[in-house]
Every structure is written in C-alpha cells, then in structure tokens.
Write an enzyme that holds these catalytic residues in place. Structure first.
Site: not given
Ligand SMILES: NC(=O)c1ccc[n+]([C@@H]2O[C@H](COP(=O)([O-])OP(=O)(O)OC[C@H]3O[C@@H](n4cnc5c(N)ncnc54)[C@H](O)[C@@H]3O)[C@@H](O)[C@H]2O)c1
Length: 243
Positions: A57-58, A84, A136, A150, A153-154, A183
């Site tokens: 857990n980060v 990530n 993000s 959110y 935080s970003k 995405i």
């Molecule tokens: N999907 C989008 O459209 C989008 C857009 C902008 C930014 N992002 C950013 O990209 C990154 C990945 O997003 P995603 O869409 O792949 O998300 P997702 O929810 O599909 O995957 C996130 C992963 O992080 C893990 N995770 C969550 N909390 C955690 C913790 N406390 N410790 C360790 N692991 C943890 C989850 O188990 C999961 O495997 C994030 O930082 C998100 O903010 C995503």
C-alpha cells in the site's frame, strides 16, 4: 546484475499494467507493487524473470520502505521508479467525506512522496536513476469529473515532480511526469455512457486513449533519448488540452 530494475506502483491493472509490460519488453525486471495481490501474483506468474510482485500500500511508509529495501537487497540497483498508483472518489464537494478526500491525498500524493523519498536515497548513492510520476490533466485544470480531492492531489503531485527534479538534478537523477486524460481503464469505466460520449466529443482525436499509449510516453521518459528532460509533465490527452 545486468538487468535494469524498475519499480512500478499500481503496476498490475490499467495504465500501471501497461507500463509494467512495456518496461518488461524493454528488458527491465519490473517490481510491480500493488494492493491487489491476486492480480499481482497472476501477472508475475505470467512473466517469470520479467515481473516480480510485491504487495504494497503506497500510503504506508513501512510498506514502501520494505519494497525499496528488498528490491535493493535483491538486485543491488534501482534504475527506474514509476509512481502510477492512484485513486479517485467521485462525489461533489458537498457530499465527499473528509476521510475520502484524505484517502485520495494519501495514495496520490503521500504514496508518490514516500516512494520518491526512499528510492531517491538509493538513486543519489548510485548517482543515476529516473522517476516518472503519473499525474492527470486534472492537476492542470482542476477536476473535471466531480472529484474534489483528485484534481488538487494531482496538482500537488506535479509540484512534487518539479521539487524532486530540482533536488535530484545535482545527483544525476531525472524526475518527470505524464498527465493523461480519458484513458480506457477500470477507473474511467465508472463513467456513465452519456458522460463518456461527452468526454470523447471534447477530444480532438475523438476517442479514449489506450493504457499502452501512456506506457509508451513513460518508456520514452525512461530512455536515454530523454536524458535532457527533467521537471516536465507531458500531456497524453488526444489534444483536449494544448498547453
Ligand atoms: N484512466 C484515466 O483516464 C486516467 C486519466 C488520468 C490519470 N490517470 C492516472 O493514471 C494512474 C492509473 O490509473 P488507472 O486508470 O490505470 O487506474 P486503475 O484503477 O485501473 O488501476 C490503479 C491500480 O492502482 C492500484 N492501487 C490503488 N491504490 C493503491 C495503493 N494504495 N497502493 C498500491 N496500489 C494501489 C490498484 O489496485 C490498481 O491496480 C492513476 O494515478 C490515475 O490517477 C488515469
């Protein structure tokens, strides 16, 4: 050990999984850290010798310290870190519980800070290393999907990227970010069909991005071709924001 070593947080699903696989293809041994042990163990079993899984857990400093300590003890190097892991809580400012707002900051900011801090220690000693923080578009615009913790935080994560980039530059350590938007992952699957349509409509390229398209930019930032880039946050958004 000859193989380069990368740590990818949240590295077993969505964008993080695509980053893990892209770096494995690039020849890294990837230590994927995630709270989802089932997916993590399955991914490591799929890619023996390319992906190792650590439950982490980060937001917990003891978890982060353990991952960094064990990774360095095993491989005697850490070449790359990708922060990530990220979460979102979709509520209006009125509705969101303070504990949920705090949870978003704990993962998205504190988690990235803890990994930067402990990995930077190793990278400073090595006098080499690269870090990429997955931010993000919401860090630049404020949140556009009704998630009041959110975006802030970003924005904090972007400031952290620049802070570490300055602090680490004298040691040859490079720190950058990527700022995706829209995405196709489980995070964006929470959108209603109507919302998805309006988001796609506002993107000049008229589609959602793919996790692999974010991973490709991360891969570039970790490559020698990006050796003169630090403190930069690269948009991956289909032209939605051109700044
Ligand atoms: N999907 C989008 O459209 C989008 C857009 C902008 C930014 N992002 C950013 O990209 C990154 C990945 O997003 P995603 O869409 O792949 O998300 P997702 O929810 O599909 O995957 C996130 C992963 O992080 C893990 N995770 C969550 N909390 C955690 C913790 N406390 N410790 C360790 N692991 C943890 C989850 O188990 C999961 O495997 C994030 O930082 C998100 O903010 C995503």
């Amino acid at each position: 050990m000859d193989k380069r070593i990368a740590i990818v947080t949240g590295g077993v699903a969505g964008i993080g999984r695509a980053i893990t696989l892209a770096l494995a293809e690039e020849g890294y041994l990837v230590v994927a850290c995630d709270v989802n042990a089932e997916r993590g163990q399955a991914l490591a079993a799929e890619r023996p010798g390319q992906v190792a899984f650590q439950r982490c857990n980060v937001a917990e400093e003891s978890d982060v310290q353990r991952v960094v300590r064990e990774t360095y003890a095993t491989y005697e190097r850490i070449d790359a870190l990708v922060n990530n892991a990220g979460i979102i809580r979709r509520r209006t400012s009125e509705e969101i519980k303070t504990a949920d707002w705090d949870a978003v900051f704990a993962v998205n900011v504190r988690g990235a800070f803890l990994f930067c801090k402990h990995v930077a220690d190793v990278m400073k000693r090595q006098r080499r290393g690269k870090i990429v923080n997955v931010s993000s578009i919401a860090g630049k615009l404020g949140d556009i999907t009704s998630a009041p913790g959110y975006g802030p935080s970003k924005a904090a994560l972007d400031a952290l990227t620049k802070t570490f980039a300055r602090e680490m530059a004298p040691y040859g350590v490079i720190v950058n970010g990527v700022a995706p938007h829209a995405i196709a992952t489980e995070m964006s699957a929470e959108w209603s069909e109507e919302k998805r349509k309006s988001i796609v409509e506002a993107i000049p390229l008229k589609r959602l991005g793919k996790p692999e398209e974010v991973a490709a930019v991360v891969r570039f930032l970790l490559s020698p071709g990006a050796d003169f880039i630090t403190g930069e946050i690269i948009d991956v958004n289909g032209g939605f924001l051109m700044d």
